[in-house]
Scaffold this active site. Sequence first.
Site, PDB file in Angstrom:
ATOM      1  CB  SER A   1      -0.915   0.006   1.228  1.00 37.46           C
ATOM      2  OG  SER A   1      -0.173  -0.220   2.407  1.00 37.46           O
TER       3      SER A   1
ATOM      4  CD  GLU B   1      -2.385  -8.577  -2.592  1.00 34.77           C
ATOM      5  OE1 GLU B   1      -2.998  -8.714  -3.677  1.00 34.77           O
ATOM      6  OE2 GLU B   1      -2.106  -7.465  -2.094  1.00 34.77           O
TER       7      GLU B   1
ATOM      8  CD  GLU C   1      -7.640  -5.295   1.629  1.00 38.07           C
ATOM      9  OE1 GLU C   1      -6.516  -5.837   1.597  1.00 38.07           O
ATOM     10  OE2 GLU C   1      -7.862  -4.137   1.204  1.00 38.07           O
TER      11      GLU C   1
HETATM   12  O1  KIV Z   1      -0.458  -3.398   1.623  1.00 39.33           O
HETATM   13  C1  KIV Z   1      -1.154  -3.326   2.638  1.00 39.33           C
HETATM   14  O2  KIV Z   1      -1.161  -2.324   3.367  1.00 39.33           O
HETATM   15  C2  KIV Z   1      -1.990  -4.463   2.984  1.00 39.33           C
HETATM   16  C3  KIV Z   1      -2.949  -4.303   4.121  1.00 39.33           C
HETATM   17  C4  KIV Z   1      -4.088  -3.483   3.688  1.00 39.33           C
HETATM   18  C5  KIV Z   1      -3.372  -5.602   4.689  1.00 39.33           C
HETATM   19  O3  KIV Z   1      -1.902  -5.473   2.361  1.00 39.33           O
END
Ligand code: KIV
Length: 281
Positions: free
Chosen positions: A45, A115, A182
Amino acid sequence: MKNTAATFLQMKQRGEKISMLTCYDYSTAKLMERTGVNAILVGDSLGNTMLGYPDTLSVTMDDMIHHGSAVARACSNTMVVIDMPFLSYQASVYDAVINAGRLIKEGRGNAVKLEGGAAVVQQIRAIVDAGIPVQAHIGMTPQSVNAFGGFKVQGKGEAAAKQLLQDAYAVQDAGAFSVVLECVPPKLTALISEKLAIPTIGIGAGAGCDGQILVYQDMLGMFNDYVPKFVKQFANVGEIMSQAFKDYKGAVQNGSFPSAEHTFAKSDCSCAYLTQLAAEL
Ligand code: KIV
Protein backbone atom coordinates in the site's frame (compact mmCIF):
# COMPACT_ATOMS: atom_id res chain seq x y z
CA MET A 1 10.69 -9.66 23.67
CA LYS A 2 10.51 -9.94 19.90
CA ASN A 3 7.07 -10.81 18.56
CA THR A 4 7.31 -13.75 16.16
CA ALA A 5 5.08 -16.11 14.19
CA ALA A 6 4.95 -18.23 17.38
CA THR A 7 3.65 -15.21 19.35
CA PHE A 8 0.80 -14.88 16.88
CA LEU A 9 -0.21 -18.50 17.42
CA GLN A 10 0.07 -18.25 21.22
CA MET A 11 -2.06 -15.09 21.22
CA LYS A 12 -4.80 -16.84 19.23
CA GLN A 13 -4.69 -19.81 21.61
CA ARG A 14 -5.01 -17.45 24.60
CA GLY A 15 -7.83 -15.49 22.94
CA GLU A 16 -5.74 -12.28 22.89
CA LYS A 17 -6.34 -9.92 19.98
CA ILE A 18 -3.37 -9.19 17.70
CA SER A 19 -2.73 -5.59 16.61
CA MET A 20 -0.96 -4.75 13.36
CA LEU A 21 -0.41 -1.45 11.57
CA THR A 22 1.21 -0.66 8.27
CA CYS A 23 4.34 1.48 8.31
CA TYR A 24 6.91 2.52 5.72
CA ASP A 25 9.57 4.65 7.46
CA TYR A 26 12.01 4.69 10.39
CA SER A 27 10.65 7.54 12.54
CA THR A 28 7.01 6.36 12.41
CA ALA A 29 8.12 2.78 13.10
CA LYS A 30 9.98 4.00 16.22
CA LEU A 31 6.76 5.57 17.51
CA MET A 32 4.85 2.34 16.85
CA GLU A 33 7.55 0.19 18.45
CA ARG A 34 7.11 2.15 21.71
CA THR A 35 3.38 1.32 21.81
CA GLY A 36 3.86 -2.44 21.85
CA VAL A 37 1.83 -3.02 18.69
CA ASN A 38 2.44 -6.70 17.84
CA ALA A 39 3.54 -6.40 14.23
CA ILE A 40 4.14 -3.88 11.48
CA LEU A 41 3.32 -4.63 7.88
CA VAL A 42 5.47 -2.82 5.35
CA GLY A 43 2.59 -3.07 2.92
CA ASP A 44 2.72 -2.56 -0.81
CA SER A 45 0.00 0.00 0.00
CA LEU A 46 3.09 2.24 0.10
CA GLY A 47 2.40 2.49 -3.63
CA ASN A 48 -0.67 4.56 -2.76
CA THR A 49 0.29 6.27 0.48
CA MET A 50 3.99 7.01 -0.09
CA LEU A 51 4.43 6.99 -3.87
CA GLY A 52 1.07 8.32 -5.11
CA TYR A 53 0.14 5.50 -7.50
CA PRO A 54 -3.58 4.75 -7.98
CA ASP A 55 -2.98 1.09 -7.00
CA THR A 56 -0.21 -1.24 -5.79
CA LEU A 57 0.70 -2.73 -9.16
CA SER A 58 3.77 -0.60 -9.95
CA VAL A 59 5.51 -1.24 -6.61
CA THR A 60 8.90 -2.93 -7.06
CA MET A 61 11.09 -5.24 -4.99
CA ASP A 62 13.53 -2.34 -4.57
CA ASP A 63 10.71 -0.14 -3.18
CA MET A 64 9.83 -2.85 -0.64
CA ILE A 65 13.47 -3.37 0.40
CA HIS A 66 14.07 0.39 0.71
CA HIS A 67 11.05 0.96 2.99
CA GLY A 68 11.25 -2.43 4.71
CA SER A 69 14.82 -1.96 5.88
CA ALA A 70 14.02 1.54 7.20
CA VAL A 71 11.20 0.10 9.33
CA ALA A 72 13.26 -2.91 10.44
CA ARG A 73 16.02 -0.61 11.76
CA ALA A 74 13.45 0.85 14.20
CA CYS A 75 12.01 -2.42 15.46
CA SER A 76 13.61 -4.42 18.27
CA ASN A 77 10.42 -6.05 19.55
CA THR A 78 7.85 -5.50 16.84
CA MET A 79 7.64 -8.21 14.19
CA VAL A 80 8.21 -6.77 10.71
CA VAL A 81 6.27 -8.36 7.85
CA ILE A 82 7.18 -7.17 4.34
CA ASP A 83 4.76 -7.46 1.43
CA MET A 84 5.82 -9.28 -1.72
CA PRO A 85 4.96 -6.88 -4.57
CA PHE A 86 2.99 -7.73 -7.72
CA LEU A 87 4.77 -10.27 -9.97
CA SER A 88 7.52 -11.01 -7.45
CA TYR A 89 5.97 -14.45 -6.72
CA GLN A 90 3.08 -15.23 -9.08
CA ALA A 91 5.11 -16.40 -12.10
CA SER A 92 7.12 -19.19 -10.43
CA VAL A 93 8.04 -20.86 -7.16
CA TYR A 94 11.69 -19.98 -7.89
CA ASP A 95 10.87 -16.25 -8.13
CA ALA A 96 8.86 -16.52 -4.92
CA VAL A 97 11.71 -18.02 -2.87
CA ILE A 98 14.41 -15.72 -4.27
CA ASN A 99 12.32 -12.58 -3.76
CA ALA A 100 11.10 -13.60 -0.29
CA GLY A 101 14.75 -14.20 0.57
CA ARG A 102 15.69 -10.70 -0.61
CA LEU A 103 13.02 -9.17 1.66
CA ILE A 104 14.62 -10.98 4.59
CA LYS A 105 18.32 -10.54 3.65
CA GLU A 106 18.20 -6.99 2.29
CA GLY A 107 14.90 -5.74 3.75
CA ARG A 108 15.67 -7.29 7.17
CA GLY A 109 12.00 -8.33 7.58
CA ASN A 110 10.99 -11.16 9.92
CA ALA A 111 8.32 -12.54 7.59
CA VAL A 112 6.76 -11.89 4.19
CA LYS A 113 3.15 -11.51 3.08
CA LEU A 114 1.71 -12.50 -0.27
CA GLU A 115 -1.75 -12.36 -1.79
CA GLY A 116 -3.85 -15.31 -2.96
CA GLY A 117 -5.29 -18.58 -1.74
CA ALA A 118 -5.14 -22.01 -3.38
CA ALA A 119 -3.42 -20.49 -6.45
CA VAL A 120 -0.23 -19.69 -4.49
CA VAL A 121 0.08 -22.64 -2.11
CA GLN A 122 3.20 -23.98 -3.86
CA GLN A 123 4.89 -20.62 -3.39
CA ILE A 124 3.88 -20.47 0.28
CA ARG A 125 5.15 -24.00 0.93
CA ALA A 126 8.51 -23.33 -0.75
CA ILE A 127 9.07 -20.03 1.08
CA VAL A 128 8.20 -21.66 4.42
CA ASP A 129 10.57 -24.55 3.57
CA ALA A 130 13.30 -21.93 3.07
CA GLY A 131 12.80 -20.89 6.70
CA ILE A 132 10.78 -17.75 6.06
CA PRO A 133 7.44 -17.25 7.86
CA VAL A 134 4.60 -16.38 5.46
CA GLN A 135 1.49 -14.36 6.14
CA ALA A 136 -1.21 -15.07 3.54
CA HIS A 137 -3.79 -12.53 2.34
CA ILE A 138 -7.20 -13.48 0.90
CA GLY A 139 -10.51 -11.77 0.17
CA MET A 140 -10.03 -8.42 -1.54
CA THR A 141 -6.44 -8.73 -2.72
CA PRO A 142 -5.46 -5.35 -4.21
CA GLN A 143 -2.90 -6.84 -6.64
CA SER A 144 -5.89 -8.47 -8.44
CA VAL A 145 -7.87 -5.21 -8.65
CA ASN A 146 -8.14 -5.49 -12.45
CA ALA A 147 -9.46 -9.05 -12.24
CA PHE A 148 -11.99 -8.03 -9.55
CA GLY A 149 -13.07 -4.96 -11.54
CA GLY A 150 -12.52 -2.63 -8.58
CA PHE A 151 -12.11 -2.66 -4.81
CA LYS A 152 -15.12 -4.74 -3.71
CA VAL A 153 -16.21 -6.88 -0.76
CA GLN A 154 -15.38 -10.53 -1.54
CA GLY A 155 -16.99 -13.79 -0.40
CA LYS A 156 -20.58 -12.66 -1.00
CA GLY A 157 -22.91 -15.52 -1.91
CA GLU A 158 -22.60 -19.24 -1.23
CA ALA A 159 -20.07 -20.17 -3.93
CA ALA A 160 -17.76 -17.23 -3.17
CA ALA A 161 -17.97 -17.90 0.59
CA LYS A 162 -17.10 -21.59 0.05
CA GLN A 163 -14.16 -20.61 -2.17
CA LEU A 164 -12.83 -18.22 0.45
CA LEU A 165 -13.10 -20.85 3.21
CA GLN A 166 -11.23 -23.32 0.96
CA ASP A 167 -8.56 -20.68 0.28
CA ALA A 168 -8.17 -20.12 4.02
CA TYR A 169 -7.66 -23.83 4.65
CA ALA A 170 -5.28 -24.06 1.67
CA VAL A 171 -2.92 -21.34 2.93
CA GLN A 172 -2.99 -22.80 6.45
CA ASP A 173 -2.14 -26.27 5.10
CA ALA A 174 0.68 -24.76 3.03
CA GLY A 175 2.29 -23.44 6.23
CA ALA A 176 1.20 -19.79 6.50
CA PHE A 177 1.46 -18.59 10.12
CA SER A 178 -1.52 -16.23 9.75
CA VAL A 179 -3.88 -14.92 7.12
CA VAL A 180 -5.13 -11.42 6.37
CA LEU A 181 -8.84 -11.25 5.48
CA GLU A 182 -9.60 -8.06 3.56
CA CYS A 183 -13.15 -6.86 2.85
CA VAL A 184 -14.90 -10.07 3.85
CA PRO A 185 -18.48 -10.23 5.26
CA PRO A 186 -18.28 -10.40 9.09
CA LYS A 187 -20.16 -13.70 9.50
CA LEU A 188 -17.83 -15.41 7.03
CA THR A 189 -14.86 -13.86 8.84
CA ALA A 190 -16.10 -15.26 12.14
CA LEU A 191 -16.55 -18.72 10.62
CA ILE A 192 -13.06 -18.74 9.04
CA SER A 193 -11.51 -17.50 12.29
CA GLU A 194 -13.28 -20.22 14.28
CA LYS A 195 -12.27 -23.00 11.85
CA LEU A 196 -8.59 -22.08 11.38
CA ALA A 197 -5.86 -22.88 13.88
CA ILE A 198 -3.78 -19.94 12.60
CA PRO A 199 -4.79 -16.36 13.44
CA THR A 200 -6.87 -14.27 11.05
CA ILE A 201 -6.03 -10.56 10.76
CA GLY A 202 -8.90 -8.45 9.47
CA ILE A 203 -9.17 -5.24 7.52
CA GLY A 204 -12.75 -4.38 6.62
CA ALA A 205 -13.72 -7.85 7.85
CA GLY A 206 -15.52 -7.06 11.12
CA ALA A 207 -14.74 -7.90 14.72
CA GLY A 208 -14.67 -11.69 14.35
CA CYS A 209 -10.97 -11.86 13.40
CA ASP A 210 -8.15 -12.78 15.77
CA GLY A 211 -6.49 -9.45 15.07
CA GLN A 212 -6.83 -6.24 13.07
CA ILE A 213 -4.69 -4.17 10.73
CA LEU A 214 -5.13 -0.63 9.42
CA VAL A 215 -3.09 1.53 7.08
CA TYR A 216 -1.56 4.09 9.42
CA GLN A 217 -2.20 7.15 7.27
CA ASP A 218 -5.89 6.13 7.13
CA MET A 219 -6.28 5.76 10.90
CA LEU A 220 -4.45 9.07 11.46
CA GLY A 221 -6.46 11.04 8.89
CA MET A 222 -3.36 11.73 6.79
CA PHE A 223 -4.54 10.28 3.48
CA ASN A 224 -7.83 11.45 2.04
CA ASP A 225 -7.56 10.39 -1.64
CA TYR A 226 -9.96 7.58 -0.75
CA VAL A 227 -11.24 6.68 2.74
CA PRO A 228 -12.77 3.18 2.90
CA LYS A 229 -15.91 2.64 5.06
CA PHE A 230 -14.01 0.33 7.42
CA VAL A 231 -11.45 2.95 8.46
CA LYS A 232 -11.78 4.46 11.92
CA GLN A 233 -9.86 7.72 12.30
CA PHE A 234 -8.20 7.49 15.73
CA ALA A 235 -6.78 11.02 15.39
CA ASN A 236 -6.79 13.79 12.83
CA VAL A 237 -3.04 14.12 12.44
CA GLY A 238 -3.52 15.34 8.86
CA GLU A 239 -5.29 18.44 10.22
CA ILE A 240 -2.55 19.02 12.83
CA MET A 241 0.15 18.72 10.14
CA SER A 242 -1.66 21.07 7.75
CA GLN A 243 -2.03 23.66 10.51
CA ALA A 244 1.67 23.36 11.47
CA PHE A 245 2.73 23.78 7.80
CA LYS A 246 0.51 26.91 7.53
CA ASP A 247 1.89 28.31 10.81
CA TYR A 248 5.47 27.72 9.59
CA LYS A 249 4.80 29.45 6.25
CA GLY A 250 3.24 32.42 8.08
CA ALA A 251 6.15 32.66 10.56
CA VAL A 252 8.72 32.63 7.73
CA GLN A 253 6.76 35.26 5.83
CA ASN A 254 6.33 37.61 8.78
CA GLY A 255 9.91 37.08 10.05
CA SER A 256 8.96 35.64 13.46
CA PHE A 257 10.87 32.44 12.59
CA PRO A 258 13.73 31.99 13.26
CA SER A 259 13.77 34.03 16.46
CA ALA A 260 16.82 34.46 18.76
CA GLU A 261 15.85 31.22 20.50
CA HIS A 262 16.42 29.26 17.28
CA THR A 263 19.56 31.09 16.18
CA PHE A 264 23.20 30.34 17.14
CA ALA A 265 24.67 32.89 19.56
CA LYS A 266 26.75 35.76 18.13
CA SER A 267 29.83 34.49 19.98
CA ASP A 268 29.70 31.34 17.80
CA CYS A 269 31.39 33.21 14.94
CA SER A 270 33.95 35.92 14.80
CA CYS A 271 32.24 39.16 13.83
CA ALA A 272 35.60 40.81 13.24
CA TYR A 273 36.50 38.06 10.78
CA LEU A 274 33.19 38.53 8.95
CA THR A 275 33.73 42.28 8.72
CA GLN A 276 37.18 41.66 7.20
CA LEU A 277 35.72 39.08 4.80
CA ALA A 278 32.99 41.47 3.66
CA ALA A 279 35.60 44.13 2.99
CA GLU A 280 37.71 41.74 0.92
CA LEU A 281 34.86 40.66 -1.40
O1 KIV B 1 -0.46 -3.40 1.62
C1 KIV B 1 -1.15 -3.33 2.64
O2 KIV B 1 -1.16 -2.32 3.37
C2 KIV B 1 -1.99 -4.46 2.98
C3 KIV B 1 -2.95 -4.30 4.12
C4 KIV B 1 -4.09 -3.48 3.69
C5 KIV B 1 -3.37 -5.60 4.69
O3 KIV B 1 -1.90 -5.47 2.36
